[in-house]
Design an enzyme around this catalytic site. Structure first.
Site, PDB file in Angstrom:
ATOM      1  N   ASP A  33       0.871  -1.137  -0.087  1.00 55.09           N
ATOM      2  CA  ASP A  33       0.099  -0.059   0.122  1.00 55.09           C
ATOM      3  C   ASP A  33       0.830   1.305   0.049  1.00 55.09           C
ATOM      4  O   ASP A  33       2.115   1.054   0.250  1.00 55.09           O
ATOM      5  CB  ASP A  33      -0.890  -0.032   1.193  1.00 55.09           C
ATOM      6  CG  ASP A  33      -1.752   1.223   1.212  1.00 55.09           C
ATOM      7  OD1 ASP A  33      -2.434   1.693   0.291  1.00 55.09           O
ATOM      8  OD2 ASP A  33      -2.355   1.496   2.377  1.00 55.09           O
ATOM      9  N   ASP A  35       0.099   5.137   0.916  1.00 55.24           N
ATOM     10  CA  ASP A  35      -0.331   6.021   2.163  1.00 55.24           C
ATOM     11  C   ASP A  35      -0.258   5.125   3.443  1.00 55.24           C
ATOM     12  O   ASP A  35      -0.894   4.159   3.707  1.00 55.24           O
ATOM     13  CB  ASP A  35      -1.470   6.715   1.920  1.00 55.24           C
ATOM     14  CG  ASP A  35      -1.656   7.784   0.857  1.00 55.24           C
ATOM     15  OD1 ASP A  35      -0.938   8.883   0.854  1.00 55.24           O
ATOM     16  OD2 ASP A  35      -2.108   7.357   0.084  1.00 55.24           O
ATOM     17  N   ASP A 217      -1.914  -0.435   5.914  1.00 54.74           N
ATOM     18  CA  ASP A 217      -2.274  -0.041   7.328  1.00 54.74           C
ATOM     19  C   ASP A 217      -3.732   0.139   7.502  1.00 54.74           C
ATOM     20  O   ASP A 217      -4.279   0.411   8.508  1.00 54.74           O
ATOM     21  CB  ASP A 217      -1.584   1.291   7.307  1.00 54.74           C
ATOM     22  CG  ASP A 217      -2.116   2.534   6.298  1.00 54.74           C
ATOM     23  OD1 ASP A 217      -2.178   2.249   5.044  1.00 54.74           O
ATOM     24  OD2 ASP A 217      -2.569   3.325   6.903  1.00 54.74           O
TER      25      ASP A 217
END
Length: 271
Positions: A33, A35, A217
């Site tokens: 991922d 961000d 996240d």
């Protein structure tokens, strides 16, 4: 056996003998991922530029093993923020999958949602006009409503507007949970987990000598953790002390507390 764990119970991916044992002599295929994993979460999405150090780390890792970016960002946006345009990217939560030298490799069945996203964006722009601290981020297959910088009243108004629109179009739109953001996308059976499985298939990463590894996240990354669980390794990035991780359970099996820890982990993996 429970397939989820509390964030605070996850062993660190940095010093886990269990993770090293899982890898063994296998070659990792790394799905990242953007961000919150390669860059910290920032107040303005446009400010999430990849650091020179992380860029070097990712490039070195890509020289050793397959590396793919899986992000809610539009593909061209994340490529610009990374300063890297020669990695396979699944942008827009996997609605736009692109491979260098080959181009778009998204499933044909996904269809074109340009008109729906444009109409949704226009409606939100009208209904949220002059709402302080709220920013719209139109994407290829969704529109994100960021409210991190909004006050309590503006946040409540934004929530009311978003949910009213969802109620108006229950069969066409769905809400993607996120960190201080409402993201509306077409209501179709597709997510980051399905995108990762698609990539594993079309890139030929399903051989016995490869272990898929996913680092994420956000709540949207849980689909990917679940998709690789059993055959691969899921790593959740985030501190148990983060209020946004409070009461979070995850399908990931290992954890990293911060973007700095991600840099250390990827650097070691790329040696």
């Amino acid at each position: 056996m429970d397939s989820t764990s509390a964030v605070g119970d996850l062993p660190s991916a940095l010093d886990s003998a269990a993770l090293a044992s899982r890898l063994g002599e296998h070659r990792p295929a790394v799905f990242l991922d953007y961000d919150g994993v390669l860059t910290p979460i920032v107040d303005r999405p446009d400010d999430a530029v990849l650091s020179a150090t992380m860029r070097t780390t990712v490039r070195k890792l890509a020289d050793r093993c397959p590396v793919c970016i899986v992000t809610g960002r539009d593909r061209d946006v994340v490529q610009q923020l990374m300063g890297i345009d020669d990695l396979t990217v699944a942008g827009s939560h996997g609605f736009d999958i692109w491979k260098p030298g080959q181009g778009v490799i998204s499933p044909d069945s996904l269809g074109d949602f340009t008109e729906l996203v444009a109409d949704t964006t226009a409606t939100l722009r009208e209904r949220l006009a002059d709402t302080d601290g709220v920013t719209l981020e139109p994407k290829q297959a969704s529109v994100a409503v960021h409210y991190r910088n909004a006050g309590p009243q503006a946040r409540q108004h934004t929530r009311d507007v978003v949910h009213a629109l969802l109620d108006e179009l229950p069969d066409r739109l769905e809400l993607i949970p996120g960190k201080m953001v409402y993201e509306l996308r077409p209501a179709v059976d597709w997510n980051k987990g399905k995108a990762v499985l698609h990539l594993i298939d079309v890139l030929g990463l399903d051989s016995d000598d490869i272990v898929p590894m996913y680092l994420g996240d956000d709540i949207t990354d849980e689909d990917a953790f679940a998709a690789v669980r059993g055959t691969g390794i899921g790593i959740l990035v985030g501190s148990p002390d983060d209020p946004e991780m409070k009461n979070r359970v995850t399908a990931a099996e290992f954890g990293l507390a911060s973007v700095d820890d991600v840099a250390r982990f990827l650097s070691e993996l790329g040696r």
